[in-house]
Design a protein around this motif. Structure first.
Motif, PDB file in Angstrom:
ATOM      1  N   ASP A   1      -5.176  12.953  -2.343  1.00 59.98           N
ATOM      2  CA  ASP A   1      -3.777  13.042  -2.671  1.00 59.98           C
ATOM      3  C   ASP A   1      -3.083  13.845  -1.617  1.00 59.98           C
ATOM      4  N   GLU A   2      -3.612  14.876  -1.158  1.00 64.53           N
ATOM      5  CA  GLU A   2      -2.686  15.709   0.069  1.00 64.53           C
ATOM      6  C   GLU A   2      -2.158  14.870   1.191  1.00 64.53           C
ATOM      7  N   LEU A   3      -3.392  14.096   1.636  1.00 64.98           N
ATOM      8  CA  LEU A   3      -2.987  13.178   3.023  1.00 64.98           C
ATOM      9  C   LEU A   3      -1.880  12.360   2.559  1.00 64.98           C
ATOM     10  N   THR A   4      -2.203  11.579   1.438  1.00 67.80           N
ATOM     11  CA  THR A   4      -1.132  10.412   1.075  1.00 67.80           C
ATOM     12  C   THR A   4       0.157  10.866   0.977  1.00 67.80           C
ATOM     13  N   ALA A   5       0.354  12.110   0.129  1.00 71.62           N
ATOM     14  CA  ALA A   5       1.459  12.660  -0.091  1.00 71.62           C
ATOM     15  C   ALA A   5       2.378  13.133   1.439  1.00 71.62           C
TER      16      ALA A   5
ATOM     17  N   TYR B   1      -0.322   2.424   0.480  1.00 72.75           N
ATOM     18  CA  TYR B   1      -1.089   3.132  -0.697  1.00 72.75           C
ATOM     19  C   TYR B   1      -0.739   2.780  -2.006  1.00 72.75           C
ATOM     20  N   ILE B   2      -1.819   2.702  -2.897  1.00 72.33           N
ATOM     21  CA  ILE B   2      -1.767   2.609  -4.318  1.00 72.33           C
ATOM     22  C   ILE B   2      -2.052   3.802  -4.982  1.00 72.33           C
TER      23      ILE B   2
ATOM     24  N   GLU C   1       8.997   3.651  -2.165  1.00 66.80           N
ATOM     25  CA  GLU C   1       8.243   4.838  -3.173  1.00 66.80           C
ATOM     26  C   GLU C   1       8.267   4.135  -4.642  1.00 66.80           C
ATOM     27  N   GLY C   2       6.911   4.175  -5.057  1.00 59.09           N
ATOM     28  CA  GLY C   2       6.949   4.051  -6.425  1.00 59.09           C
ATOM     29  C   GLY C   2       7.133   2.830  -7.121  1.00 59.09           C
TER      30      GLY C   2
ATOM     31  N   SER D   1      -3.667  -4.169  -4.329  1.00 55.52           N
ATOM     32  CA  SER D   1      -4.709  -3.670  -4.765  1.00 55.52           C
ATOM     33  C   SER D   1      -5.285  -2.888  -3.489  1.00 55.52           C
ATOM     34  N   LEU D   2      -4.800  -2.940  -2.245  1.00 54.02           N
ATOM     35  CA  LEU D   2      -5.340  -2.467  -1.156  1.00 54.02           C
ATOM     36  C   LEU D   2      -4.640  -1.187  -0.357  1.00 54.02           C
TER      37      LEU D   2
END
Length: 321
Positions: free
Chosen positions: A189-193, A67-68, A90-91, A37-38
Motif C-alpha cells: 500500500d505504501e509503495l502504491t500510494a 494498479y487495482i 485515480e479511482g 484485473s492486472l
C-alpha cells in the motif's frame, strides 16, 4: 510492428492451437479484462505521424504504472523525454463497463452486432514484444469511415503490448509499444500510494470519467444538449450513460471513439468572431472544426477517425426542440 524473420515462422504460429479464428472475440474480451484485473508497470515508446504521415523524429518514451486497489483502478503515466509531465487517473471503478466493451461483449453472441459488421478481424500470427509471447490481431475496417488496427496482445494475460493505427492507404499513423513490462510489481500500500502521488511541480490531468454529474442550479441533472448529429457512421452509438451529459457527446462503435463539442461562434460581449474552421492532426487523432452560422455555432469533432468522418459528422448537426 516487429516483423518475423521468415514467412515460415508466421505460418507455423498462425496454425498454433489457441490462435484459431473463432477465438477473436475472446481475445478482445481478454484484452479488456486485463485492464480491470492486472497490476503492471512498464516503459513504452510512443510514435505518431504529423501532416506528412511519417513516424520519423516523433518518438517519445513513457513510464506507465497501473494498479487495482479495493475495486478501483489507478494509473500513472510520466514522460521520459523532454519536459517533465505526468498524467494521473485515480479511482476508476473496475466494474464500470463502457460502451465499447459492451459492444464487443454483444458481438460475441451475434455476428450481426458489434464490431463484426464493420470490421474484419483476424488472428495474424504470433510474435514477441517486451520479451513476452504475443498474439497479433489484424482489424480492418469494411468502409471508409474508420481506421484499421494491428494489436499485439500478451499471450498469457491479454494485456495490450503493442498497437498500430493504420489509415485507408495502409500508412501507420500512430504506434505504441512496450519495451519493458513487469506484471508482478510491488503491491504494498505504501509503495502504491507513493508512486501514484503526483508531484506538485508537474502537471496533473484529472480523469473525466470520474467527474460528477452536471447539475442545474436547482440541483437537477443537466439536460441533453439541444443539438444532435443527423448522420453517424453505421454502428456508432452514444457512449454516455446514467443521464450524464458533459459539454460534448461521445460516440463509439466498440473500437473507435469520437466526441462532438459545440461552442458559441461569437464572443458574448462584442460579437467578435472567436474562431474559423480548420483541421488539426496528431497521429491517428484528428480535430475538425467548422462553423454553422444559422445557429451561431462553432462545431468541433475530435477522435481517432478519418477526416472524412469528422467532417460529415460536424456538418450534419441539427438543433432539436
Amino acid at each position: 510492428m516487429l516483423r518475423q524473420t521468415t514467412a515460415s515462422f508466421l505460418l507455423l504460429f498462425a496454425s498454433c492451437d489457441g490462435l484459431a479464428q473463432d477465438s477473436v472475440p475472446e481475445w478482445l474480451a481478454k484484452m479488456d479484462a486485463s485492464q480491470r484485473s492486472l497490476n503492471y508497470e512498464g516503459v513504452l515508446s510512443y510514435q505518431y505521424a504529423g501532416s506528412a504521415h511519417s513516424l520519423a523524429d516523433r518518438v517519445y518514451g513513457l513510464r506507465v504504472r497501473h494498479y487495482i486497489k479495493d475495486g478501483l483502478e489507478y494509473d500513472h503515466i510520466e514522460t521520459l523525454d523532454g519536459p517533465e509531465q505526468e498524467i494521473v487517473r485515480e479511482g476508476h471503478d473496475v466494474n464500470c463497463v463502457h460502451a465499447g466493451p459492451k459492444l464487443i461483449q454483444r458481438s460475441m453472441q451475434s455476428s450481426q452486432s458489434g464490431y463484426k459488421r464493420y470490421y474484419d478481424v483476424d488472428v495474424g500470427g504470433a510474435g514477441r514484444v517486451a520479451d513476452r509471447d504475443t498474439v497479433r490481431l489484424e482489424i480492418r475496417p469494411k468502409d471508409v469511415y474508420r481506421l484499421g488496427y494491428l494489436l499485439s496482445l500478451d499471450k498469457e494475460t491479454g494485456l495490450l503490448l503493442q498497437s498500430e493505427i493504420i489509415d485507408q492507404q495502409g500508412r501507420v499513423l500512430e504506434r505504441f509499444q512496450y519495451l519493458m513490462v513487469n506484471l508482478e510489481p510491488s503491491s504494498s500500500d505504501e509503495l502504491t500510494a507513493q508512486r501514484l502521488m503526483p508531484s506538485q511541480a508537474r502537471s496533473q490531468l484529472a480523469s473525466q470519467e470520474n467527474a460528477p454529474h452536471l447539475e442545474t442550479p436547482d440541483g437537477r441533472d443537466a439536460e441533453p444538449p439541444p443539438w444532435q448529429p443527423s448522420w453517424l457512421p453505421a454502428g456508432f452509438t452514444l457512449a454516455q450513460s446514467d443521464g450524464q451529459f458533459p459539454e460534448g457527446l461521445s460516440y463509439t462503435d466498440g473500437m473507435a471513439v469520437f466526441s462532438i463539442f459545440v461552442d458559441s461562434l461569437m464572443a458574448a460581449n462584442n460579437d467578435t468572431l472567436l474562431a474559423t474552421e480548420g483541421v488539426q492532426r496528431r497521429g491517428a487523432s484528428v480535430s475538425y472544426t467548422t462553423t454553422l452560422p444559422d445557429h451561431q455555432a462553432l462545431v468541433t469533432v475530435v477522435g481517432e477517425i478519418p477526416l472524412l468522418t469528422a467532417r460529415q459528422v460536424a456538418t450534419s448537426l441539427v438543433w432539436v426542440n
